[in-house]
Design a protein around this motif. Structure first.
Motif, PDB file in Angstrom:
ATOM      1  N   GLN A  39       0.813  -1.224   0.000  1.00  0.00           N
ATOM      2  CA  GLN A  39       0.000   0.000   0.000  1.00  0.00           C
ATOM      3  C   GLN A  39       0.850   1.279   0.000  1.00  0.00           C
ATOM      4  O   GLN A  39       0.566   2.216  -0.732  1.00  0.00           O
ATOM      5  CB  GLN A  39      -0.936   0.006   1.225  1.00  0.00           C
ATOM      6  CG  GLN A  39      -2.079  -1.007   1.116  1.00  0.00           C
ATOM      7  CD  GLN A  39      -2.954  -0.777  -0.117  1.00  0.00           C
ATOM      8  OE1 GLN A  39      -3.232   0.357  -0.488  1.00  0.00           O
ATOM      9  NE2 GLN A  39      -3.366  -1.847  -0.784  1.00  0.00           N
ATOM     10  N   LYS A  79       1.162   4.073  -2.974  1.00  0.00           N
ATOM     11  CA  LYS A  79       0.932   5.513  -2.732  1.00  0.00           C
ATOM     12  C   LYS A  79       2.112   6.325  -3.301  1.00  0.00           C
ATOM     13  O   LYS A  79       1.913   7.353  -3.951  1.00  0.00           O
ATOM     14  CB  LYS A  79       0.792   5.728  -1.218  1.00  0.00           C
ATOM     15  CG  LYS A  79       0.194   7.037  -0.851  1.00  0.00           C
ATOM     16  CD  LYS A  79      -0.252   7.038   0.609  1.00  0.00           C
ATOM     17  CE  LYS A  79      -0.449   8.449   1.100  1.00  0.00           C
ATOM     18  NZ  LYS A  79       0.762   9.088   1.614  1.00  0.00           N
ATOM     19  N   GLU A 122      -8.164   1.435  -7.288  1.00  0.00           N
ATOM     20  CA  GLU A 122      -8.125   2.449  -6.223  1.00  0.00           C
ATOM     21  C   GLU A 122      -6.981   3.437  -6.461  1.00  0.00           C
ATOM     22  O   GLU A 122      -7.043   4.578  -6.021  1.00  0.00           O
ATOM     23  CB  GLU A 122      -7.962   1.784  -4.845  1.00  0.00           C
ATOM     24  CG  GLU A 122      -9.211   1.048  -4.353  1.00  0.00           C
ATOM     25  CD  GLU A 122      -9.392  -0.339  -4.979  1.00  0.00           C
ATOM     26  OE1 GLU A 122      -8.594  -0.705  -5.881  1.00  0.00           O
ATOM     27  OE2 GLU A 122     -10.327  -1.046  -4.598  1.00  0.00           O
ATOM     28  N   TYR A 132     -15.866  -3.145  -6.706  1.00  0.00           N
ATOM     29  CA  TYR A 132     -15.319  -1.791  -6.826  1.00  0.00           C
ATOM     30  C   TYR A 132     -16.444  -0.773  -6.900  1.00  0.00           C
ATOM     31  O   TYR A 132     -16.391   0.290  -6.302  1.00  0.00           O
ATOM     32  CB  TYR A 132     -14.397  -1.645  -8.043  1.00  0.00           C
ATOM     33  CG  TYR A 132     -13.865  -0.238  -8.113  1.00  0.00           C
ATOM     34  CD1 TYR A 132     -12.824   0.152  -7.273  1.00  0.00           C
ATOM     35  CD2 TYR A 132     -14.463   0.726  -8.905  1.00  0.00           C
ATOM     36  CE1 TYR A 132     -12.378   1.462  -7.244  1.00  0.00           C
ATOM     37  CE2 TYR A 132     -14.020   2.039  -8.887  1.00  0.00           C
ATOM     38  CZ  TYR A 132     -12.977   2.400  -8.063  1.00  0.00           C
ATOM     39  OH  TYR A 132     -12.547   3.700  -8.032  1.00  0.00           O
ATOM     40  N   LYS A 178     -17.861  -0.097  -3.570  1.00  0.00           N
ATOM     41  CA  LYS A 178     -16.867   0.613  -2.768  1.00  0.00           C
ATOM     42  C   LYS A 178     -16.788   2.091  -3.168  1.00  0.00           C
ATOM     43  O   LYS A 178     -16.732   2.973  -2.324  1.00  0.00           O
ATOM     44  CB  LYS A 178     -15.513  -0.046  -3.024  1.00  0.00           C
ATOM     45  CG  LYS A 178     -14.630  -0.103  -1.807  1.00  0.00           C
ATOM     46  CD  LYS A 178     -13.550  -1.078  -2.112  1.00  0.00           C
ATOM     47  CE  LYS A 178     -12.299  -0.809  -1.391  1.00  0.00           C
ATOM     48  NZ  LYS A 178     -11.288  -1.792  -1.667  1.00  0.00           N
ATOM     49  N   SER A 179     -16.817   2.353  -4.493  1.00  0.00           N
ATOM     50  CA  SER A 179     -16.672   3.738  -4.926  1.00  0.00           C
ATOM     51  C   SER A 179     -17.929   4.532  -4.553  1.00  0.00           C
ATOM     52  O   SER A 179     -17.858   5.693  -4.207  1.00  0.00           O
ATOM     53  CB  SER A 179     -16.367   3.839  -6.416  1.00  0.00           C
ATOM     54  OG  SER A 179     -17.425   3.352  -7.156  1.00  0.00           O
ATOM     55  N   SER A 239     -17.484   5.456  -0.966  1.00  0.00           N
ATOM     56  CA  SER A 239     -16.563   6.554  -0.692  1.00  0.00           C
ATOM     57  C   SER A 239     -17.129   7.881  -1.193  1.00  0.00           C
ATOM     58  O   SER A 239     -16.867   8.921  -0.624  1.00  0.00           O
ATOM     59  CB  SER A 239     -15.175   6.268  -1.278  1.00  0.00           C
ATOM     60  OG  SER A 239     -15.286   6.057  -2.635  1.00  0.00           O
TER      61      SER A 239
END
Ligand SMILES: Nc1ncnc2c1ncn2[C@@H]1O[C@H](COP(=O)(O)OP(=O)(O)OP(=O)(O)O)[C@@H](O)[C@H]1O
Length: 251
Positions: A171, A175, A199, A240, A243-244, A247
């Protein structure tokens, strides 16, 4: 006004009877970050190979900055400013990090001094400067991927095509890779990214092009793509999408 830098016009690529790219067209404008997504075997790497000169397409044309580059050799295409990384990283393992980057810098540099200056700047930018005397073979996967980007950057490109530069990273490393993409883009480099880590690319892409079984099935903003029924069915799945939405609600 948007100015096309890369124009992919009706590219078809076949391996025997298998049609890996089927009449694919899209444009990447100067200064954009565009992502190319789709399930395994959709034809993304094949398309990268056709654009960057590793394959000669069966039909169709590729234009870079208005010039026809279809069928030109990879080094000729790199020379005019379009270059790519590989899904399976290919650093020269028995050479140091510095020498790997130096080989890229010689595409444009006329003297060793000039090439060394470019190499050092690129090593700073990619956070590899402290590891410049290490053998490429001894780097972690994340640093090998960074080196792959550094080698490409040393050729001083106008546009970079990244083929799964984030695969296999944790992760924190993802980033950092995203931050590097944004930094390069801010410096004026146009990016075309093949990636499965939604993501990571959804928040940074201006537009997304979706391939499925060789064909382009959708193109649009990340939000349009995340809500496109055909794309959800072929690739993104409900996971996804849900999830999107979640968010978006939080924002
Ligand atoms: N050199 C080759 N010879 C024969 N078939 C190939 C060759 N390269 C790719 N293919 C086939 O072409 C199709 C597209 O493959 P490609 O690697 O371009 O997909 P991809 O979207 O990049 O997949 P992934 O996400 O798994 O990397 C697949 O069916 C693959 O098996």
């Amino acid at each position: 006004m948007a100015r096309p830098l890369l124009e992919v016009n009706g590219i078809t690529m076949k391996f025997g009877s298998l049609v890996a790219n089927d009449n694919v067209s899209f444009v990447v404008n100067e200064g954009e970050i565009v992502s190319l997504i789709g399930p395994n075997g959709a034809g993304k790497t094949t398309l990268f190979n056709c654009i960057s000169g590793f394959y000669k397409p069966f039909s169709g044309k590729v234009l870079f900055d208005g010039k026809d580059i279809t069928g030109k050799k990879p080094h000729q295409i790199a020379k005019i400013g379009l270059t790519r990384t590989f899904q399976i990283v290919k650093p020269l393992l028995d050479m140091t990090v510095f020498d790997n980057v130096l080989t890229g810098a010689f595409l444009r540099a006329k003297t060793r001094k000039e090439a060394e200056k470019i190499a050092n700047e690129v090593l700073e930018l990619t956070h590899l400067y402290d590891k410049r005397f290490m053998l490429a073979a001894n780097l972690t996967i994340a640093d090998k991927k960074r080196l792959e980007i550094a080698r490409v950057l040393a050729t001083q490109p106008r546009m970079i095509m990244l083929d799964e530069a984030m695969a296999g990273l944790n992760q924190t490393e993802i980033k950092e890779a995203v931050e590097l993409c944004l930094k390069l883009n801010q410096q004026g480099i146009t990016l075309l990214i093949v990636e499965h880590i939604m993501e990571a690319i959804m928040p940074i892409s201006n537009r997304i092009v979706v391939l499925n079984a060789g064909k382009k099935i959708a193109e649009g903003s990340p939000e349009e793509i995340a809500n496109n029924e055909e794309v959800i069915k072929a690739y993104l799945g409900e996971r996804y999408h849900a999830k999107s939405k979640e968010s978006n609600r939080r924002v």
